[in-house]
Write an enzyme that holds these catalytic residues in place. Structure first.
Site, PDB file in Angstrom:
ATOM      1  N   SER A 163       0.831  -1.202   0.000  1.00 36.36           N
ATOM      2  CA  SER A 163       0.000   0.000   0.000  1.00 36.36           C
ATOM      3  C   SER A 163       0.873   1.264   0.000  1.00 36.36           C
ATOM      4  CB  SER A 163      -0.936  -0.052   1.213  1.00 36.36           C
ATOM      5  OG  SER A 163      -1.899   0.949   1.146  1.00 36.36           O
ATOM      6  N   ARG A 233     -11.159   5.984  11.071  1.00 37.72           N
ATOM      7  CA  ARG A 233     -10.723   4.593  11.048  1.00 37.72           C
ATOM      8  C   ARG A 233     -11.828   3.659  10.538  1.00 37.72           C
ATOM      9  NH1 ARG A 233      -6.481   1.620  10.052  1.00 37.72           N
ATOM     10  NH2 ARG A 233      -6.229  -0.163  11.414  1.00 37.72           N
ATOM     11  N   ASP A 328      -8.978  -6.465  -4.201  1.00 40.53           N
ATOM     12  CA  ASP A 328      -8.597  -5.144  -3.672  1.00 40.53           C
ATOM     13  C   ASP A 328      -9.238  -4.062  -4.546  1.00 40.53           C
ATOM     14  OD1 ASP A 328      -7.385  -2.837  -2.795  1.00 40.53           O
ATOM     15  OD2 ASP A 328      -5.327  -3.593  -2.959  1.00 40.53           O
ATOM     16  N   HIS A 361      -8.007  -5.072   0.132  1.00 41.96           N
ATOM     17  CA  HIS A 361      -6.716  -4.396   0.251  1.00 41.96           C
ATOM     18  C   HIS A 361      -5.865  -4.994   1.373  1.00 41.96           C
ATOM     19  CE1 HIS A 361      -3.929  -1.179  -0.458  1.00 41.96           C
ATOM     20  NE2 HIS A 361      -4.045  -0.700   0.748  1.00 41.96           N
ATOM     21  N   ASP A 362      -6.524  -5.402   2.451  1.00 41.67           N
ATOM     22  CA  ASP A 362      -5.818  -5.968   3.603  1.00 41.67           C
ATOM     23  C   ASP A 362      -5.100  -7.277   3.292  1.00 41.67           C
ATOM     24  OD1 ASP A 362      -5.940  -4.157   5.584  1.00 41.67           O
ATOM     25  OD2 ASP A 362      -7.557  -5.109   6.728  1.00 41.67           O
TER      26      ASP A 362
END
Lengths: 385, 207
Positions: A163, A233, A328, A361-362
């Site tokens: 990222s 968050r 992602d 994405h994680d």
């Protein structure tokens, strides 16, 4: 820095074990891309493995939005505080600390030990707060290069990141072409899209409109813009997961089994987001969050070359491994392919893996055998002297 | 005829490697479509100091290529070669891959767009042993066609004669040809009958 000898703690195989952070101080002014200057600063870092005699086996790990220099292992007396990329870094792991000397660094402007907005500004004797300058990916690479100088590392065997960390790895190949032999660019984008910037802006607005933000100088008021950080968050977390991963993990599951017709937590996903938001607001600095999202927004190496990424990468000399994940949607495989194409146009060595992983994405933080297999194979071919 | 699929597959590949390496100019920039474990790219790097990339869709073969230390791009050939600029390679290679590609015309067009020349090798379905097996009532299995009908990745089986008429009809020039038998020996006469494997060097007739 922990100077007390830690008590022996049993670690699972493959862990680097108990680690401690170090700090390096720099008093040569750092000229930032914004035009501002930081005269003196400290960087917090950790290292794992041994630097070999020829100093040719160092690998720099660049962190993304909320992580730090604590990449692997645990701290003495805090065995739950496992490094954020511990599944990748350690003895016998894909980035093998038996072969490589691994360096993790908390970026300038961070809130885990390096000089940042919560640090005391020597000129005023008070926390920097709103006065802390905006930092960019280029500035971070500059600061990392100085840390490399400090550690006697002329050239990295590899620079790796996911990222925002991948953007730093990419920037390294342009800022210091001869100081990086391999760049591992994972779940990256060559620049943010308007949608990416939009998400960041909502997160920033959540923080800056929190009454406890006080224009960034909340330290003096003894408060933290907790609500803003929490929202930022929560929003971020939605973009890190795929729709499928969320459906799989939470679906429409209810906390208490039945609808209650009020605004308390009803669905499990609400509970999860609130928990993540609460946890984050406990430890993360709001000013750091603002600056890191700005660094993301500003990153666009092709901008100086009429938008031509291939031209921007013309001076790169490293070999590359680019990895993306099919689910992602924050930085989709198409974004990684833009990078791959620019490298191919320059006839640079590059391999590209598009991992069919469900986590969004994680996924770059997950222990997927195909993903880790490719990273391991790539590292195995990196010569170290 | 008993055939050890794994070893014969590897041997079959080796046979066209030599012909390909002979044609590839030193220091050439090559693109190997369906590069498998990257063995051909490695061979060309060692023998011809060639640079370049492989394209592979399969996870396990991609990993093998990375292990072999060659550049490999995970991509689906069927969706074209948009990552690659026109005329950006000296050679684009389809080593025993064409018969497994669904869109034959598109991949050959893309190949000769991206590469100044193309190199294609394929198992000749017209090989006499294959013909005998079909006459005997079964789909052919040989060292160059090491699969059973139910597990073959091949979607288009064709003969030397078929391929050459395809080239004529599509404005593709045949610059060089090598035909070999099952043991890799060159075949000069009755190629469509005696040839087990054919290798071609091609370009686009741009006049």
């Amino acid at each position: 820095m922990n100077t007390v000898a830690p008590p022996p703690v049993a670690q699972p195989p493959g862990s680097v074990g108990v680690v401690s952070a170090q700090k390096a101080s720099f008093d040569r002014p750092l000229q930032l891309r914004s035009g501002a200057r930081i005269d003196r600063y400290e960087l917090a870092f950790e290292t794992y493995g041994r630097l070999n005699a020829t100093r040719s086996n160092a690998v720099l790990v660049c962190h993304a939005l909320n992580a730090s220099h604590h990449v692997a292992g645990v701290y003495a007396g805090d065995s739950k505080n496992v490094g954020w990329w511990d599944n990748l870094v350690g003895p016998g792991k894909p980035l093998d600390t038996e072969r490589f000397f691994v360096l993790g660094v908390n970026n300038l402007g961070g809130c885990h030990g390096s000089t940042g907005p919560a640090s005391v500004n020597p000129q005023t004797g008070r926390p920097w707060g709103a006065q802390f300058p905006l930092v960019t990916v280029e500035d971070w690479v500059e600061a990392q290069a100085r840390l490399a100088d400090y550690l006697g590392i002329e050239q990295f065997a590899g620079v790796i990141g996911g990222s925002l960390g991948a953007m730093q790895a990419l920037q390294w190949t342009m800022s210091y072409p001869i100081r990086v032999r391999n760049a591992l660019v994972i779940a990256a984008a060559p620049k943010l899209s308007a949608q990416n910037i939009a998400f960041n802006e909502v997160a920033r607005q959540a923080i800056t409109t929190d009454p406890d933000f006080h224009g960034g100088d909340f330290y003096a008021h003894g408060v933290v813009p907790r609500r803003g950080l929490r929202l930022a968050r929560m929003l971020g977390h939605i973009t890190y997961l795929s729709d499928d991963a969320m459906a799989e993990k939470f679906g429409r599951a209810l906390r208490s089994g039945s609808l209650k017709f009020n605004f308390d937590v009803e669905f499990e996903i609400e509970s999860y987001l609130r928990y993540q938001g609460d946890k984050f607001s406990e430890y993360f600095d709001a000013n750091t969050y603002l600056r890191i999202t700005k660094a993301l927004d500003y990153f666009d190496p092709a901008a100086h070359y009429d938008g031509d990424l291939a031209k921007a990468l013309q001076r790169a000399q490293a070999r590359f491994l680019v990895v993306s994940f099919t689910s992602d949607w924050r930085f989709s495989p198409a974004r990684s392919r833009e990078i791959v194409k620019a490298l191919i146009d320059n006839r640079l060595d590059v391999s590209y893996a598009e991992i069919d992983a469900p986590h969004g994405h994680d996924a770059f933080l997950m222990d997927d055998p195909r993903y880790h297999g490719v990273v391991r194979a790539y590292f195995e071919n990196i010569e170290t002297d | 005829m008993p055939v050890d699929q794994a070893s014969s597959g590897r041997l079959a590949r080796r046979r066209d490697f030599d012909a390909i390496a002979e044609w590839v100019r030193p220091n050439a920039h090559v693109l190997d479509l369906g590069c498998g474990d990257g063995a051909l790219l490695r061979f060309l790097r060692d023998r011809r100091s060639a640079t370049g990339y492989g394209v592979e869709i399969d996870d396990a073969r991609l990993l093998a290529s990375v292990r072999n230390g060659v550049n490999v791009i995970q991509s689906d050939l069927e969706s074209g070669l948009s990552e690659f600029e026109s005329d950006s390679f000296d050679y684009v290679i389809l080593s025993q891959t064409l018969q497994a590609v669904r869109h034959t015309e598109r991949i050959l067009r893309e190949m000769l767009r991206v590469g100044r020349e193309g190199i294609v090798s394929f198992p000749n379905f017209g090989y006499w042993r294959h013909r005998l097996q079909v006459l005997g009532g079964n789909m052919p299995v040989s060292s160059n066609l090491p699969y059973q009908w139910y597990n073959t990745p091949n979607v288009h089986l064709f003969t030397i004669a078929d391929f050459e008429s395809f080239c004529r009809e599509h404005g593709i020039r045949i610059l060089q040809r090598a035909v070999m038998d099952e043991d890799g020996r060159p075949v000069a006469v009755w190629t469509n009958l005696l040839g087990a494997l054919a290798v071609y060097r091609l370009d686009l007739n741009r006049s």
